[in-house]
Design a protein around this motif. Structure first.
Motif, PDB file in Angstrom:
ATOM      1  N   GLU A 151       0.835  -1.202   0.000  1.00  0.00           N
ATOM      2  CA  GLU A 151       0.000   0.000   0.000  1.00  0.00           C
ATOM      3  C   GLU A 151       0.872   1.254   0.000  1.00  0.00           C
ATOM      4  N   GLY A 153       2.528   1.737  -3.340  1.00  0.00           N
ATOM      5  CA  GLY A 153       1.557   2.235  -4.312  1.00  0.00           C
ATOM      6  C   GLY A 153       1.297   3.720  -4.170  1.00  0.00           C
ATOM      7  N   ASP A 169       2.526   3.294 -10.755  1.00  0.00           N
ATOM      8  CA  ASP A 169       1.412   4.215 -10.971  1.00  0.00           C
ATOM      9  C   ASP A 169       1.721   5.330 -11.961  1.00  0.00           C
ATOM     10  N   GLY A 188      -1.538  -1.809  -8.147  1.00  0.00           N
ATOM     11  CA  GLY A 188      -2.880  -1.505  -7.653  1.00  0.00           C
ATOM     12  C   GLY A 188      -3.891  -2.594  -7.957  1.00  0.00           C
TER      13      GLY A 188
END
Lengths: 192, 147
Positions: free
Chosen positions: A12, A15, B41, A63
């Motif tokens: 987490e 990310g 990301d 994710g």
């Protein structure tokens, strides 16, 4: 640092851009990914490609990992898949070796440990016992040594064995390793 | 969960430690794994082209075939080990004038001809991805793959 955090927490944080958390994830799992690639008899350059591809895929799928608590299994599966792709491209075939190597026989596929790595008699004994196991045993135990909590199905997939075979193989390999460590130790004591 | 006795776990831990010291992961492999974190990301809005199962055998020429499909299809053949050459075909309703080939440390853009063909040589070995860009549309990309 992040060393006290769980893998789920690290994923987490990573990310959300925490580079320290990512480094900790790499630190905990890079041996496993490398070992999976090597267990497919890839050369070092191909194994390096597989490792890099595995981590790049993880970075971009971070994710979407459905079971973050099973990251080790996800990495094992991904590295296995990439290894098989590279293997297919290199036109090599994985030849499962079920022939037992007799104790004392050296196997050229087992790297000799660097001298600095072997710290004493116990290390030498364990290395000798491990190096003289059949190749399939070394693959299975090599993965379990880094991730003892991989399920039998996951280990089976990584080394190309059915769930039924892997149960027997794991038990047989561990028992054999215990026995060889013991017998080598007793032999040395007797010789000494 | 797998089941082990305490003695099994102790032996496996000892073995893991020994393997780690005797057969360590090369430093450049670990460094590449750490560097991969830079991509986290970074491209959440890209459209992914799915990789087709490796059903096609390696051709006698020694080329390695890879196929991807989605908004566009890309079929590519790779040759060479130390320096890789990629020759491919883009099939799509949209016209793409170039394909971008990316590797972890860089990228290059290669023209796609009117028939959809492209050809690029002297790529570094290691994982790559192929990107299709067109103004006003999301980027379409393959995942990372070892060509």
């Amino acid at each position: 640092m992040s060393t006290h955090l769980s893998v789920v927490e690290l994923l987490e944080l990573a990310g959300n851009g925490d580079r320290g958390a990512w480094r900790e994830l790499v630190e905990r799992h890079h041996r496993l990914v490398w070992k999976v690639a090597l267990s497919h008899r890839l050369n070092d350059a191909d194994a390096a490609d597989v490792s890099q591809a595995t981590w790049l895929i993880l970075a971009e799928k971070l994710g979407t990992i459905r079971r973050p608590d099973r990251l080790a299994a996800w990495l094992t599966t991904t590295a296995r898949r990439e290894s098989l792709r590279v293997l297919a491209m290199r036109r090599r075939e994985v030849q499962p070796s079920w022939d037992d190597v007799e104790p004392g026989e050296s196997d050229p596929t087992v790297p000799a440990p660097e001298d600095s790595a072997v710290r004493g008699d116990r290390d030498r004994l364990l290395w000798t016992a491990f190096a003289t196991l059949p190749e399939q045993c070394r693959k299975v135990l090599g993965l379990l040594a880094y991730e003892p909590d991989l399920t039998l199905v996951e280990i089976g997939r990584a080394v190309g064995l059915s769930p039924a075979s892997i149960t027997k193989t794991r038990t047989r390999c561990l028992t054999t390793l215990h026995r060889r460590v013991l017998s080598l130790g007793i032999g040395r004591e007797a010789a000494g | 969960m797998t089941y082990f006795s305490d003695a099994d776990r102790a032996l496996l831990a000892e073995l893991g430690d020994l393997l780690d010291r005797g057969d360590p992961v090369p430093e450049h492999v670990t460094a590449a794994a750490v560097a991969a974190g830079e991509l986290i990301d970074a491209h959440w809005d890209w459209e992914w082209l799915d990789r087709l199962a490796d059903v096609r055998p390696v051709r006698a020429s020694g080329a390695r075939a890879h196929s991807f499909t989605g908004r566009a299809s890309i079929d590519v053949e790779a040759t060479g080990i130390a320096k890789v050459r990629l020759a491919g075909l883009v099939t799509s309703a949209e016209r793409f004038s170039s394909v971008e080939v990316c590797w972890p440390a860089g990228s290059t853009s290669v023209a796609v001809d009117s028939c959809g063909r492209f050809d690029v040589a002297d790529l570094p070995n290691g994982p790559v991805r192929l990107l299709l860009r067109r103004p006003g549309l999301p980027v379409a990309t393959t995942g990372w793959f070892v060509p």
